[in-house]
Design a protein around this motif. Structure first.
Motif, PDB file in Angstrom:
ATOM      1  N   ILE A   1      16.001  52.099  30.887  1.00 51.82           N
ATOM      2  CA  ILE A   1      17.406  51.830  30.574  1.00 51.82           C
ATOM      3  C   ILE A   1      17.827  50.742  31.552  1.00 51.82           C
TER       4      ILE A   1
ATOM      5  N   SER B   1      20.178  46.644  31.918  1.00 51.70           N
ATOM      6  CA  SER B   1      21.235  45.793  31.375  1.00 51.70           C
ATOM      7  C   SER B   1      20.721  45.010  30.172  1.00 51.70           C
ATOM      8  N   ASP B   2      21.515  45.013  29.124  1.00 49.81           N
ATOM      9  CA  ASP B   2      21.152  44.316  27.891  1.00 49.81           C
ATOM     10  C   ASP B   2      21.632  42.867  28.001  1.00 49.81           C
TER      11      ASP B   2
ATOM     12  N   SER C   1      26.157  43.984  26.558  1.00 55.83           N
ATOM     13  CA  SER C   1      26.926  45.205  26.813  1.00 55.83           C
ATOM     14  C   SER C   1      27.247  45.224  28.306  1.00 55.83           C
TER      15      SER C   1
ATOM     16  N   CYS D   1      24.468  47.662  33.592  1.00 55.65           N
ATOM     17  CA  CYS D   1      23.947  49.022  33.809  1.00 55.65           C
ATOM     18  C   CYS D   1      23.956  49.312  35.314  1.00 55.65           C
TER      19      CYS D   1
ATOM     20  N   LYS E   1      27.921  53.601  34.790  1.00 52.82           N
ATOM     21  CA  LYS E   1      27.331  53.169  33.512  1.00 52.82           C
ATOM     22  C   LYS E   1      25.897  53.671  33.383  1.00 52.82           C
ATOM     23  N   LYS E   2      25.168  53.788  34.486  1.00 58.42           N
ATOM     24  CA  LYS E   2      23.798  54.302  34.424  1.00 58.42           C
ATOM     25  C   LYS E   2      23.793  55.718  33.840  1.00 58.42           C
TER      26      LYS E   2
ATOM     27  N   GLU F   1      26.240  57.087  32.008  1.00 56.45           N
ATOM     28  CA  GLU F   1      26.723  57.036  30.625  1.00 56.45           C
ATOM     29  C   GLU F   1      25.613  56.620  29.669  1.00 56.45           C
ATOM     30  N   TYR F   2      24.859  55.581  30.021  1.00 54.16           N
ATOM     31  CA  TYR F   2      23.762  55.130  29.164  1.00 54.16           C
ATOM     32  C   TYR F   2      22.666  56.192  29.051  1.00 54.16           C
TER      33      TYR F   2
ATOM     34  N   GLU G   1      23.998  58.932  26.797  1.00 49.97           N
ATOM     35  CA  GLU G   1      24.072  58.429  25.426  1.00 49.97           C
ATOM     36  C   GLU G   1      22.730  58.610  24.714  1.00 49.97           C
ATOM     37  N   LYS G   2      21.675  58.358  25.459  1.00 52.24           N
ATOM     38  CA  LYS G   2      20.331  58.384  24.897  1.00 52.24           C
ATOM     39  C   LYS G   2      19.730  59.790  24.878  1.00 52.24           C
TER      40      LYS G   2
END
Length: 190
Positions: free
Chosen positions: A123, A125-126, A136, A139, A143-144, A146-147, A150-151
């Motif tokens: 996971i 940064s995009d 997005s 990361c 945010k780490k 949250e991502y 999410e997954k």
């Protein structure tokens, strides 16, 4: 069902250094003209310092050098062929098939080394490998988490390894947490 993972930050945690900076320096050896990108980054930092622009803007200006390469995937693979040796020994000895790397560094940069290390997931940064623009949010920090959530909806984080307390949100959700400072690993939770 609860899934248990081991979470690792990448830069200065399992990688000895900052992979984005090392990649930029590697790219300068290939295309000397991108050294002038540093001037744009300097001015972007001034705008950030005066709160005119945010940190994502600075990072986008920094990564804009990628647009000068036709085949950035080849450059990334060449970079890892030269820099895989910077993966820290403690990680190579400890790695597990349930490891997840979560990093603010670009996904396109870390994907090849993650595949090589056979981690469960990456996971990151995009960031567009053609323009350097973020697709997005960066990361980093909360945010780490949250991502990750999410997954993976129903997870338990057994251990977190990081070099920084900016990863406190990850530390908070882990049973055990460790700070990595060069080759020294200090348990801070659990």
């Amino acid at each position: 069902m609860i899934i248990i993972f081991y979470i690792y930050d990448f830069d200065k945690t399992i990688y000895d250094g900052d992979s984005s900076l090392d990649f930029y320096l590697f790219c300068i050896k290939i295309k000397k003209s991108i050294i002038f990108n540093i001037i744009k980054v300097f001015f972007a930092y001034i705008l950030y310092f005066f709160k005119i622009k945010n940190k994502t803007y600075v990072k986008e200006v920094f990564f804009s050098f990628v647009k000068h390469f036709e085949d950035i995937d080849k450059v990334v693979n060449d970079f890892w062929n030269e820099n895989r040796k910077k993966i820290k020994q403690f990680y190579l000895e400890k790695k597990h098939d349930k490891d997840i790397i979560i990093s603010a560094s670009p996904y396109f940069l870390l994907k090849p080394i993650s595949l090589d290390l056979k981690v469960k997931d990456l996971i990151a940064s995009d960031v567009s490998k053609k323009t350097g623009k973020f697709k997005s949010q960066n990361c980093k920090g909360i945010k780490k988490v949250e991502y990750l959530k999410e997954k993976y909806k129903n997870i338990e984080v057994l251990e977190v390894y990081t070099d920084s307390y900016s990863d406190q949100p990850l530390i908070d959700i882990a049973r055990k947490a460790y700070i990595v400072d060069k080759d020294k690993i200090t348990k801070i939770k659990g």
